[in-house]
Design a protein around this motif. Sequence first.
Motif: not given
Length: 198
Positions: A179-184
Amino acid sequence: NKSFSFETLMVMDYQIIKAVSYITSQWNGGSTTELFIYPMTSKYATRNFNFRLSTATVNIEESTFTSLPGITRTLMVLDGEMTLAHKGHHTAKLGRFDSDNFKGDWNTFSKGKCSDFNLMTMGNTQGIVESLHVNKEKQVDFSFSDNIQHLVIYVYSGQIKIENETIETGDLVVFENPTKSIEFISVEKCDLIISKVF
């Protein structure tokens, strides 16, 4: 862009590839390590891949690149310096985290000892390579355009956490149709190499 929720992440297709699983081979000027190839059943030797990621060490001062017709290459220097001269095209002097994009069938000559990161693409597949440097204990919401087929994070140094998964130095995390965003979260200061494949 909305922030990336863990619920979204859990339904996303991704895999972590540990550094211990890589295969390293020797060449006359150093070594090369295949990190990832897609499709995963394809082989570099038969040139039937869409894209391939690898690292290499160059231990000799000067070398001539193998001709690879039909392949587009992006090379990023990870450590050291390298000058790439493409006969009839351009010359690029690369320092740490600098990159150059060129065709595999160009007459390419390199000067300088270094370690580098390589993206090779074939056919209609295209890609770009970027570096991302993150301080310790930072939450990163990494956003990108929606036409990416694969997003690959190579942890060159440091450690990051996605959900409860820890990705350590040398490991790779591969997102397919993200999807349009990844959080880490960065567990410690990190140098990340981001490959976006279209």
